[in-house]
Design a protein around this motif. Structure first.
Motif, short mmCIF file in Angstrom:
data_model
loop_
_atom_site.label_atom_id
_atom_site.label_comp_id
_atom_site.label_asym_id
_atom_site.label_seq_id
_atom_site.Cartn_x
_atom_site.Cartn_y
_atom_site.Cartn_z
N UNK A 140 0.83 -1.20 0.00
CA UNK A 140 0.00 0.00 0.00
C UNK A 140 0.87 1.26 0.00
N UNK A 141 1.94 1.23 0.77
CA UNK A 141 2.85 2.38 0.80
C UNK A 141 3.47 2.64 -0.58
N UNK A 142 3.85 1.56 -1.26
CA UNK A 142 4.42 1.68 -2.60
C UNK A 142 3.40 2.30 -3.56
N UNK A 143 2.17 1.80 -3.49
CA UNK A 143 1.14 2.29 -4.38
C UNK A 143 0.77 3.74 -4.06
N UNK A 144 0.79 4.08 -2.79
CA UNK A 144 0.53 5.47 -2.39
C UNK A 144 1.62 6.40 -2.96
N UNK A 145 2.87 5.97 -2.85
CA UNK A 145 3.98 6.78 -3.36
C UNK A 145 3.86 6.97 -4.86
N UNK A 146 3.46 5.91 -5.56
CA UNK A 146 3.29 6.00 -7.01
C UNK A 146 2.15 6.95 -7.37
N UNK A 147 1.09 6.89 -6.59
CA UNK A 147 -0.03 7.79 -6.83
C UNK A 147 0.35 9.25 -6.68
N UNK A 148 1.23 9.53 -5.72
CA UNK A 148 1.69 10.91 -5.51
C UNK A 148 2.68 11.34 -6.60
N UNK A 149 3.41 10.39 -7.15
CA UNK A 149 4.43 10.71 -8.15
C UNK A 149 3.83 10.92 -9.54
N UNK A 150 2.72 10.24 -9.84
CA UNK A 150 2.17 10.28 -11.19
C UNK A 150 1.87 11.69 -11.69
N UNK A 151 1.28 12.58 -10.88
CA UNK A 151 0.99 13.93 -11.40
C UNK A 151 2.23 14.71 -11.83
N UNK A 152 3.42 14.29 -11.40
CA UNK A 152 4.63 14.97 -11.82
C UNK A 152 4.93 14.69 -13.31
N UNK A 153 4.31 13.63 -13.84
CA UNK A 153 4.51 13.25 -15.23
C UNK A 153 3.29 13.57 -16.09
#
Length: 279
Positions: A264-277
């Protein structure tokens, strides 16, 4: 300004539409006379021919052929041009192109419009394709300022967002956000088609919706383009694939270990990173 376009496919044809609408006189060259006739009929170019000598009158020439043809076509093209002609290309890989062309033509600047669709050919060309899209230029230390200024002004007039970088930096970046997704997406489709239970496969095909459509789109695109991306950006793509494999292995291990908290932590981090792209 007289602007030449060598290669009247999706990108070349779209450039033609926009450049003509901006008041430029556009000259097109294609390998097929039928494409030339169609480009004129559609209004993408003012004149077109299979003969590269048509471009001798151009102030600027955009090479819009497939990656594998850019350097060979350039070598033929320059026999028809005065040395003052500014040449640029739209290839999705930059280092090998710049390395091959820049020493032979001082008024060259590498370029890559990050725009397009899965369709190809002059029929796929569309107006305003480049508006709001990134357009990368990769000048080197020898690129004349005058050539830079001319290409910059044209790109800005298309409504594109202009970026500058070194050819090698460009290739590493696009391997991550453009070339890697093609291979990953292709593997997704192949994995689904590898299902041995025909009923399950049929059900998966019936149930596939927006999630599968989004993640499989680039993997189901032009195979020639995919092969050329891999061939001409091989090392950068291999590095990106190695990084991807490492991350996939980490996620796989979390699932094997039933470590739902860390997953879940990994997926949360990815969710936060996606808008940067992706906006």
């Amino acid at each position: 300004m007289k602007i030449g376009i060598l290669g009247l496919g999706l990108i070349g044809g779209s450039l033609g539409y926009d450049l003509r609408s901006l008041g430029h006189h556009v000259l097109g060259v294609s390998r097929r006379s039928s494409t030339c006739a169609r480009a004129i009929a559609l209004g993408s170019v003012d004149a077109a021919s299979v003969d590269m000598s048509l471009l001798a009158a151009a102030d600027v020439v955009f090479i819009c052929t497939p990656i594998a043809l850019i350097v060979p076509q350039f070598q033929q093209l320059i026999t028809h041009l005065p040395v003052t002609t500014v040449i640029t290309d739209v290839g999705s890989v930059k280092a090998p192109i710049v390395e091959a062309i820049a020493p032979l033509w001082s008024n060259f600047i590498g370029g890559h419009p990050m725009a397009g669709t899965t369709d190809s050919g002059i029929e796929a060309a569309q107006r305003d394709l480049f508006v709001g899209k990134p357009y990368v230029l990769t000048p080197d230390a020898t690129t004349p300022k005058t050539a830079m200024t001319i290409v910059e002004e044209i790109v800005r007039s298309l409504g594109a967002n202009l970026y500058y970088c070194q050819p090698e930096q460009h290739d590493r970046a696009v391997s991550l956000i453009s070339h890697l997704p093609v291979i990953v997406s292709a593997a997704l489709i192949a994995t689904c088609m590898g299902e041995t239970d025909s009923q399950v496969l049929q059900l998966a095909q019936n149930l596939a919706s927006s999630g599968f459509r989004d993640t499989s789109r680039v993997g189901g695109g032009n195979p020639e383009l995919g092969v050329m991306m891999a061939q001409y950006n091989r090392q950068a793509l291999l590095n990106s694939l190695a990084q991807y494999r490492q991350n996939l292995d980490e996620l796989t291990n979390l699932i094997v270990q039933s470590d739902w908290a860390d997953l879940e932590l990994k997926l949360q981090a990815n969710g936060k990173a996606r808008p940067k792209f992706v906006e």
